[in-house]
Design a protein around this motif. Sequence first.
Motif, PDB file in Angstrom:
ATOM      1  N   ARG A 200      64.992  83.936 -48.465  1.00 47.40           N
ATOM      2  CA  ARG A 200      64.392  85.246 -47.764  1.00 47.40           C
ATOM      3  C   ARG A 200      63.615  84.980 -47.514  1.00 47.40           C
ATOM      4  N   ASP A 201      62.973  86.151 -48.204  1.00 44.33           N
ATOM      5  CA  ASP A 201      61.522  86.556 -48.388  1.00 44.33           C
ATOM      6  C   ASP A 201      60.389  85.643 -48.385  1.00 44.33           C
ATOM      7  N   SER A 202      60.138  84.490 -48.341  1.00 40.08           N
ATOM      8  CA  SER A 202      58.789  83.707 -48.147  1.00 40.08           C
ATOM      9  C   SER A 202      59.477  82.425 -47.111  1.00 40.08           C
ATOM     10  N   ALA A 203      58.014  83.125 -47.009  1.00 36.15           N
ATOM     11  CA  ALA A 203      57.202  82.564 -45.419  1.00 36.15           C
ATOM     12  C   ALA A 203      56.785  81.160 -45.460  1.00 36.15           C
ATOM     13  N   GLN A 204      56.438  80.721 -46.435  1.00 37.87           N
ATOM     14  CA  GLN A 204      56.012  79.526 -46.721  1.00 37.87           C
ATOM     15  C   GLN A 204      56.134  78.415 -47.608  1.00 37.87           C
ATOM     16  N   ARG A 205      56.015  77.586 -48.397  1.00 41.78           N
ATOM     17  CA  ARG A 205      56.488  76.550 -49.544  1.00 41.78           C
ATOM     18  C   ARG A 205      57.139  77.758 -50.773  1.00 41.78           C
ATOM     19  N   ILE A 206      58.113  76.804 -51.194  1.00 45.77           N
ATOM     20  CA  ILE A 206      58.109  77.699 -52.120  1.00 45.77           C
ATOM     21  C   ILE A 206      58.479  77.010 -53.317  1.00 45.77           C
ATOM     22  N   ILE A 207      57.854  77.049 -54.554  1.00 48.32           N
ATOM     23  CA  ILE A 207      57.868  75.976 -55.451  1.00 48.32           C
ATOM     24  C   ILE A 207      58.872  76.489 -56.859  1.00 48.32           C
ATOM     25  N   VAL A 208      59.688  75.749 -56.999  1.00 49.71           N
ATOM     26  CA  VAL A 208      60.723  75.993 -58.108  1.00 49.71           C
ATOM     27  C   VAL A 208      60.367  75.249 -58.911  1.00 49.71           C
ATOM     28  N   ALA A 209      60.203  75.848 -60.552  1.00 51.37           N
ATOM     29  CA  ALA A 209      59.928  75.649 -61.557  1.00 51.37           C
ATOM     30  C   ALA A 209      60.828  75.437 -62.870  1.00 51.37           C
TER      31      ALA A 209
END
Length: 561
Positions: free
Chosen positions: A231-240
Motif C-alpha cells: 500500500r505504501d509503495s509508489a514504485q517498484r517493490i523488490i522482495v528478497a
Amino acid sequence: MSHPHPELSAPPPLAEGGLRVIPLGGLGEVGRNMTVFEYDGRLLIVDCGVLFPEDHHPGVDLILPDFDPIRDRLDDVEALVLTHGHEDHIGATPYLLRERGDIPLVGSELTLALLDSKLREHRLKETVHHQVREGDRMTLGPFDLEFIAVNHSIPDALAVAIRTGAGLVLHTGDFKMDQLPLDGRITDLRAFARLGEEGVDLFLTDSTNAETPGFTPTEKSITPVIDQVFRDSAQRIIVACFASHVHRVQQVLDAAVAHDRKVAYVGRSMVRNMAIAKELGYLTVPAGVLIDAKELPTLAPERQVLISTGSQGEPMSALSRIAQRNHNLVHIEAGDTVLLASSLIPGNENAVYRVINGLARWGAKVVHKGNALVHVSGHASAGELLYCYNIVKPRNVLPVHGEIRHLLANADLARLTGVPNVVIAEDGVVVDLVDGVAEIAGKVACGYVFVDGSSVGDITESDLKDRRILGEEGFISIIVVVDSVSGKVSSGPEIHARGNALEGSSFEEIKQPIIDALDRTIAEGNTDAYQLQQTVRRVVGRWVNSTHRRRPMIIPVVIEA
C-alpha cells in the motif's frame, strides 16, 4: 547430564542389542546436519546438509559433513532419510552419492523434487527414491520408520520415528508449531502424543530457538505487514527471501494480485524452485500475475514486483548486483522499496548490512526484520519445546541442530520438564542407547570438509590460515641467489611486497642484514636450501614486525647457482 570432552577416546564396539547415534554435523553449528544411526550392523542416515562459509573461510564455497567415520561402511547404509528440502539438510547429498551412488533416498514429494534438481546439476544418476508422506510407515533393514507431519519454513517437512530392538527414537527435524500455517498443515502433535504413550526412548529435538522465550509467531502474522508495504509503495517493490521459502512467495503473489502488480522471479535458484513448487501444487500462482524478468523494462515501476534471491547478502546474488547497479534487468531508483523477508543467519550480518546500505544509497526504502515484522522463524521457541517434552515424555533427550548455547538451552528445558537423562553431544561424539539409557560412548574424528570450486576436501585449516594472512597482511617475497662454490650471495636479495603498506618500498635497509645472516648460516655449515630459506624468513619477519607492526606471509626463495 553428560557433557562431551575433547579427550574422549574412540568408542568401543557397540553393545549387542544397542543403538548407536553418530552426529556428523549440526551439533555445534546451524547447518551441515547429518546423523548416522547404527543398529545390528546396519546404518541409517538422517539428513545430509551443507554449512555456508563465513568471513574466516576465504575462498570456500561450501562446508560438508565429514564422511570419514562411515566411509569404509557405506555398503552398510540402508538409506538416507531427508526431513525437508533446505540446503542445510540436503545440500551435501550429491557429495555422499559420489562415494556410493546407489544409496536409497527417502523423503517427501517436494524434498525429493528439489534434490533431483540438485542431482541433475551435479550430473548424477537418480538413485532409488522412496517418496513418503505423513502417516506412512516403512521398514528398511532393521529400521522401522514412521513419518510425522511437522510445520517449518518450507512445505512438506517431516519428523521421523525410528523403531529398532533397542527402542523408539523420535527425530523432529526442523520444526515449529504454527497453529495457523498458510498451507493448513500443522505439526501433528497427536502423533507425538501417541508415540509418547508408546514410549520414546530417545528424543532428538531442534534446538535453534531454544533460547527464545514463548512461541514462534505465525506465518500469517506477516501478511498485514506485506500488505502495508504494498500500500505504501509508489514504485517498484523488490522482495528478497530464501529460494525455498514457498510460503513467503505465496504471500507476495497474493499481495501482488490484490494491488494489481505483476511479479517476476530474479535469480536462478528462485526460478527453478518456484517452478517445481508450482508444478507439484505447493505454490498457487494466480493467472496473469507472473511475467518473465525480461519483460520488466516494458512495465511501469509502480506495477512491478520482483522476488529475488540474496537475502543473506551473497556477493553474486541478484540482490547484491541490484544494490551495486550492475544487474542487467533491474536498475534501482530512488523511491523503490526493498523488503528483506528473512532472518539473519549468524555470520552474514556484515554482508547483509552492506547490501542494505548499497540499496539505501540509491534512495531505496529498505524494510527488514530490524524495522518491521517481515519474517518469522521456522523453528520452535522455548514454549513449544516445553510443550513437546510434556506430551512426548521421553526417557532420554539429545538436543540437535544448533550452536552449543542452543543445545545447552534446549537441555535445560528438557530437564525442567523432568526428563530423566539429557545428553549433550557435539559433532563426532558417539551416543549409545543400551537398555533404555543413552550415554556418551566415545568420539570419532570428525572435522569440516571444505569445497573450493571443484576441489572437495583438499583445503585444510592450515590453507585457510594462509589465506587469512594473505588477505589481512599481504605477502613479501624474497629471492636470493647463493654461489654454490663460494657459498656467498651472488645476486639479490630481490624483495617484493603485495597487499600491504610495504608495496612499492625499496627495502634497502633490510637487504644487508639478510646477506649477513645467510653468510653466518653458511659459515656454520648449514647449506640446506630449507635452512637458508628459514634464515631469510626469520630476519625479514623480525624486521617487518618491529618496524611496521605487521605479520605478512613471507615467501623466501634461495637459489643455488
